[in-house]
Design an enzyme around this catalytic site. Sequence first.
Site, PDB file in Angstrom:
ATOM      1  N   ASP A 115       3.545   8.778   9.278  1.00 35.16           N
ATOM      2  CA  ASP A 115       3.376   7.845   8.962  1.00 35.16           C
ATOM      3  C   ASP A 115       4.461   6.439   9.348  1.00 35.16           C
ATOM      4  O   ASP A 115       5.993   6.908  10.064  1.00 35.16           O
ATOM      5  CB  ASP A 115       3.180   7.219   6.862  1.00 35.16           C
ATOM      6  N   MET A 116       3.638   5.202   9.561  1.00 37.41           N
ATOM      7  CA  MET A 116       4.191   3.838  10.042  1.00 37.41           C
ATOM      8  C   MET A 116       5.027   3.221   9.287  1.00 37.41           C
ATOM      9  O   MET A 116       6.714   3.760   8.718  1.00 37.41           O
ATOM     10  CB  MET A 116       3.779   3.342  10.956  1.00 37.41           C
ATOM     11  N   ASP A 117       4.962   2.013   8.428  1.00 36.48           N
ATOM     12  CA  ASP A 117       5.474   1.536   7.606  1.00 36.48           C
ATOM     13  C   ASP A 117       6.050   2.204   6.314  1.00 36.48           C
ATOM     14  O   ASP A 117       5.489   2.956   5.529  1.00 36.48           O
ATOM     15  CB  ASP A 117       4.288   0.418   7.584  1.00 36.48           C
TER      16      ASP A 117
ATOM     17  N   GLY B  49      -1.889   3.748   8.374  1.00 39.94           N
ATOM     18  CA  GLY B  49      -2.896   2.881   8.005  1.00 39.94           C
ATOM     19  C   GLY B  49      -4.009   1.253   9.059  1.00 39.94           C
ATOM     20  O   GLY B  49      -5.238   1.187   9.067  1.00 39.94           O
TER      21      GLY B  49
ATOM     22  N   LYS C 237      -6.442  10.856   5.697  1.00 35.85           N
ATOM     23  CA  LYS C 237      -5.341  11.279   6.872  1.00 35.85           C
ATOM     24  C   LYS C 237      -4.760  12.368   6.967  1.00 35.85           C
ATOM     25  O   LYS C 237      -5.204  12.785   7.590  1.00 35.85           O
ATOM     26  CB  LYS C 237      -3.576  10.438   6.277  1.00 35.85           C
TER      27      LYS C 237
ATOM     28  N   ASP D 197       4.756   8.126   2.857  1.00 37.54           N
ATOM     29  CA  ASP D 197       6.019   7.446   1.886  1.00 37.54           C
ATOM     30  C   ASP D 197       5.193   7.004   0.623  1.00 37.54           C
ATOM     31  O   ASP D 197       4.883   5.697  -0.734  1.00 37.54           O
ATOM     32  CB  ASP D 197       6.874   5.883   1.860  1.00 37.54           C
TER      33      ASP D 197
ATOM     34  N   ASN E 292      -0.861   6.583   0.700  1.00 36.56           N
ATOM     35  CA  ASN E 292      -2.166   6.993   1.965  1.00 36.56           C
ATOM     36  C   ASN E 292      -2.090   8.679   2.589  1.00 36.56           C
ATOM     37  O   ASN E 292      -2.552   8.540   2.793  1.00 36.56           O
ATOM     38  CB  ASN E 292      -3.141   5.730   2.511  1.00 36.56           C
TER      39      ASN E 292
END
Length: 277
Positions: A8-10, A43, A194, A217, A220
Site C-alpha cells: 500500500d502507499m499512504d 486506492g 485490493k 494500514d 481498504n
Amino acid sequence: MYKLIAIDMDGTLLNDEKKISLANFQAIQQARENGVKVVLASGRPLVGFKRYLEELNLTSENDYAVAFNGALVQSAEGSKVISKLPLTLGDYKDLYKLSKELNVNIHALTEDSVISPKDSEYTRQEASWNGIPSEIIAVDDVDVNTTIVKVMFVDKEEIIEEIIKMIPEEVSCKYTVVRSAPFYLEFLNKAVNKGAGVAALAEKLNIKQEEVICIGDAGNDIHMIEYAGLGVAMGNAFPEVKKVANFITKTNEQDGVAHIINKFILQGEEQFEEFAV
C-alpha cells in the site's frame, strides 16, 4: 519463498511527508535483485502514484500496479490491462442520492480526474494528492461515456464514523465498501478490492497465494492482507486491520516496509513471534 510483495502507499510505504524513505527504497531494490516482484497497490489512480513508480524504477512493461483499490490492474507503463472493473454512471447517481439523504460530501473518480457536484476541501485534496484535475459538475450533467471508477463519501472523520453505521444493507451488499482514510468511505464494483486485484496479478504471473506478502494500514487493505500468504499490518494501522493480519510490523515513520523485506525476504527469518493475535 516469497515471490511477490504488494505494498500500500499512504500510511504504509510513504512516511507522513508522503515520501519514500531511503531504507524502504533500498530494501525494495534489494528484493527486486533477489527476483521478488514488487507491486504498489493503492486506492489512488495510476497517475496519482506514477511518480513513486518512477522513483522505484518500477516502470517497465514487466512491472505492475494495482490502482483504484483493485478496480484497475495493469502494467506500470500502461500497455497491459490485467483487470478493469469500474462502476456505472447509474451507480454514481444512486450514491449521490444517498449522500444527500445522509448529508455527506461526495465525489467520484474517473480514470484521470475527480468530479464532484460540489466543491469541498476533500475534493481539492484528492486532486492535489494525485496530481489530477478536478471538475465541479452536476451529477445529471456528467457525460454518459464517462468511466466512473469509484465513488467516495468524503467528510470529517466523525461524520464518516456515523455515516458508516447508516449505510443501508442493500447498498453495502451491492458494492465493495471500504474506508481508505479516516475521512474517506469508498464504493467500488462488488467484484473489486485490493485482494482480488493482487490475486488476479498473482495468477497472471503464476505465483501461488502462499508466495505473496501484502502490507497495508487501512480498511481498504484488509482484503489483500487476508488474501496474502503473509498478511502484514503496519504499526500505525487501523485496529481492524491489525486484527486480520498475520504480522504487525513497525510504523510508516519507522520504515515498516523495509523491516518486513529484511526479515522475510532478504534474511529469510520467518519467525512469527510478533504475529497479531
